[in-house]
Design a protein around this motif. Structure first.
Motif, PDB file in Angstrom:
ATOM      1  N   MET A  45      52.231 -49.204  25.036  1.00 40.55           N
ATOM      2  CA  MET A  45      53.360 -49.829  24.362  1.00 40.55           C
ATOM      3  C   MET A  45      54.576 -49.939  25.278  1.00 40.55           C
ATOM      4  SD  MET A  45      53.019 -51.196  21.449  1.00 40.55           S
ATOM      5  CE  MET A  45      54.772 -51.431  21.150  1.00 40.55           C
ATOM      6  N   VAL A  46      54.799 -48.942  26.116  1.00 41.48           N
ATOM      7  CA  VAL A  46      55.898 -49.036  27.087  1.00 41.48           C
ATOM      8  C   VAL A  46      55.664 -50.221  28.012  1.00 41.48           C
ATOM      9  CG1 VAL A  46      56.973 -47.935  29.097  1.00 41.48           C
ATOM     10  CG2 VAL A  46      56.553 -46.604  27.023  1.00 41.48           C
ATOM     11  N   ILE A  47      54.445 -50.359  28.501  1.00 43.79           N
ATOM     12  CA  ILE A  47      54.108 -51.467  29.390  1.00 43.79           C
ATOM     13  C   ILE A  47      54.305 -52.798  28.676  1.00 43.79           C
ATOM     14  CG2 ILE A  47      52.222 -52.556  30.683  1.00 43.79           C
ATOM     15  CD1 ILE A  47      51.082 -49.645  31.017  1.00 43.79           C
ATOM     16  N   TRP A  48      53.852 -52.879  27.422  1.00 34.64           N
ATOM     17  CA  TRP A  48      53.984 -54.129  26.663  1.00 34.64           C
ATOM     18  C   TRP A  48      55.442 -54.446  26.376  1.00 34.64           C
ATOM     19  CZ3 TRP A  48      56.037 -55.990  22.196  1.00 34.64           C
ATOM     20  CH2 TRP A  48      55.626 -57.274  21.813  1.00 34.64           C
ATOM     21  N   LEU A  49      56.224 -53.460  26.010  1.00 39.58           N
ATOM     22  CA  LEU A  49      57.636 -53.698  25.686  1.00 39.58           C
ATOM     23  C   LEU A  49      58.422 -54.199  26.892  1.00 39.58           C
ATOM     24  CD1 LEU A  49      58.303 -50.649  23.345  1.00 39.58           C
ATOM     25  CD2 LEU A  49      58.603 -53.059  22.724  1.00 39.58           C
ATOM     26  N   VAL A  68      59.977 -45.544  34.284  1.00 40.85           N
ATOM     27  CA  VAL A  68      58.907 -44.797  33.618  1.00 40.85           C
ATOM     28  C   VAL A  68      57.669 -45.682  33.488  1.00 40.85           C
ATOM     29  CG1 VAL A  68      58.197 -43.682  31.464  1.00 40.85           C
ATOM     30  CG2 VAL A  68      60.502 -43.294  32.368  1.00 40.85           C
ATOM     31  N   ARG A  69      57.882 -46.919  33.122  1.00 41.80           N
ATOM     32  CA  ARG A  69      56.768 -47.864  33.045  1.00 41.80           C
ATOM     33  C   ARG A  69      56.033 -47.946  34.381  1.00 41.80           C
ATOM     34  NH1 ARG A  69      55.629 -52.548  36.273  1.00 41.80           N
ATOM     35  NH2 ARG A  69      54.408 -54.019  35.022  1.00 41.80           N
ATOM     36  N   GLN A 114      64.634 -36.086  25.596  1.00 38.98           N
ATOM     37  CA  GLN A 114      63.917 -35.142  24.741  1.00 38.98           C
ATOM     38  C   GLN A 114      62.588 -35.683  24.225  1.00 38.98           C
ATOM     39  OE1 GLN A 114      65.992 -34.380  21.019  1.00 38.98           O
ATOM     40  NE2 GLN A 114      66.995 -36.386  21.112  1.00 38.98           N
ATOM     41  N   HIS A 115      62.338 -36.974  24.428  1.00 35.11           N
ATOM     42  CA  HIS A 115      61.087 -37.569  23.955  1.00 35.11           C
ATOM     43  C   HIS A 115      60.051 -37.707  25.069  1.00 35.11           C
ATOM     44  CE1 HIS A 115      63.457 -38.286  20.433  1.00 35.11           C
ATOM     45  NE2 HIS A 115      64.287 -39.067  21.097  1.00 35.11           N
ATOM     46  N   LEU A 116      60.380 -37.178  26.241  1.00 37.84           N
ATOM     47  CA  LEU A 116      59.452 -37.163  27.364  1.00 37.84           C
ATOM     48  C   LEU A 116      59.161 -35.727  27.768  1.00 37.84           C
ATOM     49  CD1 LEU A 116      60.940 -39.971  29.671  1.00 37.84           C
ATOM     50  CD2 LEU A 116      58.890 -40.130  28.251  1.00 37.84           C
ATOM     51  N   LYS A 117      57.971 -35.508  28.305  1.00 38.28           N
ATOM     52  CA  LYS A 117      57.588 -34.179  28.771  1.00 38.28           C
ATOM     53  C   LYS A 117      57.054 -34.280  30.196  1.00 38.28           C
ATOM     54  CE  LYS A 117      54.487 -30.297  27.761  1.00 38.28           C
ATOM     55  NZ  LYS A 117      53.426 -29.794  26.835  1.00 38.28           N
ATOM     56  N   LEU A 118      57.512 -33.387  31.051  1.00 34.48           N
ATOM     57  CA  LEU A 118      57.041 -33.335  32.438  1.00 34.48           C
ATOM     58  C   LEU A 118      56.287 -32.041  32.659  1.00 34.48           C
ATOM     59  CD1 LEU A 118      56.929 -34.243  35.414  1.00 34.48           C
ATOM     60  CD2 LEU A 118      59.152 -33.127  35.738  1.00 34.48           C
ATOM     61  N   ASN A 119      55.030 -32.147  33.045  1.00 35.08           N
ATOM     62  CA  ASN A 119      54.255 -30.990  33.451  1.00 35.08           C
ATOM     63  C   ASN A 119      54.542 -30.744  34.930  1.00 35.08           C
ATOM     64  OD1 ASN A 119      52.142 -29.296  34.461  1.00 35.08           O
ATOM     65  ND2 ASN A 119      50.876 -29.832  32.692  1.00 35.08           N
ATOM     66  N   GLU A 120      55.256 -29.694  35.232  1.00 36.98           N
ATOM     67  CA  GLU A 120      55.702 -29.463  36.608  1.00 36.98           C
ATOM     68  C   GLU A 120      54.606 -28.890  37.493  1.00 36.98           C
ATOM     69  OE1 GLU A 120      59.537 -27.842  37.212  1.00 36.98           O
ATOM     70  OE2 GLU A 120      60.456 -28.989  35.587  1.00 36.98           O
ATOM     71  N   PHE A 144      60.712 -42.476  21.515  1.00 36.52           N
ATOM     72  CA  PHE A 144      60.905 -43.063  22.845  1.00 36.52           C
ATOM     73  C   PHE A 144      60.679 -44.569  22.790  1.00 36.52           C
ATOM     74  CE2 PHE A 144      59.517 -44.291  27.119  1.00 36.52           C
ATOM     75  CZ  PHE A 144      60.539 -43.739  27.892  1.00 36.52           C
ATOM     76  N   LEU A 145      59.636 -44.995  22.078  1.00 36.99           N
ATOM     77  CA  LEU A 145      59.345 -46.423  21.940  1.00 36.99           C
ATOM     78  C   LEU A 145      60.420 -47.131  21.123  1.00 36.99           C
ATOM     79  CD1 LEU A 145      55.503 -46.295  21.186  1.00 36.99           C
ATOM     80  CD2 LEU A 145      56.637 -46.541  23.406  1.00 36.99           C
ATOM     81  N   ILE A 146      60.901 -46.480  20.077  1.00 31.90           N
ATOM     82  CA  ILE A 146      61.955 -47.068  19.251  1.00 31.90           C
ATOM     83  C   ILE A 146      63.239 -47.208  20.063  1.00 31.90           C
ATOM     84  CG2 ILE A 146      63.383 -46.766  17.194  1.00 31.90           C
ATOM     85  CD1 ILE A 146      60.497 -47.491  16.564  1.00 31.90           C
ATOM     86  N   ASP A 147      63.553 -46.212  20.864  1.00 29.22           N
ATOM     87  CA  ASP A 147      64.754 -46.285  21.711  1.00 29.22           C
ATOM     88  C   ASP A 147      64.652 -47.450  22.702  1.00 29.22           C
ATOM     89  OD1 ASP A 147      65.848 -44.122  20.454  1.00 29.22           O
ATOM     90  OD2 ASP A 147      65.433 -42.686  22.051  1.00 29.22           O
TER      91      ASP A 147
END
Length: 238
Positions: free
Chosen positions: A81-85, A149-150, A181-187, A199-202
């Motif tokens: 959805m991020v890619i499409w948006l 991010v995309r 706050q709607h993203l998570k990073l695995n360090e 995140f998509l709504i924003d």
């Protein structure tokens, strides 16, 4: 009302309809995934209640299903959805430029200019159409963060480490990802994941605000083209 204003008179209504449809789709899709997750948990608990002795076997048996419903499905939906948006945003910019190309008496298209994607379309609007886009900077900068991010989803398999010569905190997306706050990073793995539909709504709302402001700017400030707008050193054809 000049010719350019007539061209853009109805676009805000079309955009409003599309934006609402996108939000409805996001809501319906995430609800569907949540229902599948809940159904899986209920079924697993029922089986365990009837056969408490098979708890370990049940865990192994349902592991792939759990990963599918709770990791694979959400990741596939959120990332795509991020890619499409972003593509939706780019296509709207392309269409705007094409509308100007139809009425400006000069054989120069947005695709003739140096640059790629959004930057090329904005360059066309600034140089050829002579629009001052500085009032859109706040939303443009926000969109560029989403765009970054995309890019890691598309080009780097969701890893934030786009440049192996730089430390984690110096990566392009690091500050945005850490502060959102709607993203998570695995360090440990450096994988970026979207946590929820907000995140998509924003992103959708930011695209909506940018394009609506752009339509207003066009309607308020576009002037008939004279042919002298391209004089000067800033105009470059690829």
């Amino acid at each position: 009302m000049n010719h350019y204003k007539l061209l853009f008179y109805f676009d805000d209504e079309v955009l409003s309809y599309e934006i609402q449809a996108i939000k409805d789709y996001i809501n319906h899709s995430t609800e569907g995934i949540s229902e599948l997750q809940s159904k899986f948990i209920v079924e697993a608990k029922e089986i365990l209640k009837e056969n408490p002795s098979i708890a370990e076997d049940l865990q192994n048996r349902f592991h792939n299903d759990y990963v599918q419903y709770n990791t694979f499905f959400p990741t596939l939906f959120y990332n795509s959805m991020v890619i499409w948006l972003i593509s939706f945003y780019e296509n709207n910019m392309k269409v705007i430029c094409e509308k100007f190309e139809e009425v400006i008496p000069l054989n120069i298209k947005a695709l003739d200019l140096k640059g790629q994607g959004i930057k090329r379309y904005e360059k066309y609007l600034q140089i050829v159409v002579q629009l001052d886009l500085s009032s859109l900077n706040e939303f443009r900068e926000a969109l560029m963060q989403f765009y970054n991010v995309r890019n890691i989803f598309v080009h780097n398999n969701s890893s934030i480490m786009e440049d192996s010569n730089k430390l984690l905190k110096h990566q392009t997306c690091y500050q945005f990802v850490k502060q959102n706050q709607h993203l998570k990073l695995n360090e440990e793995t450096f994988i970026v994941s979207i946590e929820d539909k907000k995140f998509l709504i924003d992103l959708t709302n930011t695209i909506d605000k940018y394009l609506n402001l752009l339509f207003d700017l066009i309607n308020q400030n576009a002037e008939p083209f004279t042919g002298h707008e391209l004089d000067g050193p800033n105009f470059e054809i690829k």
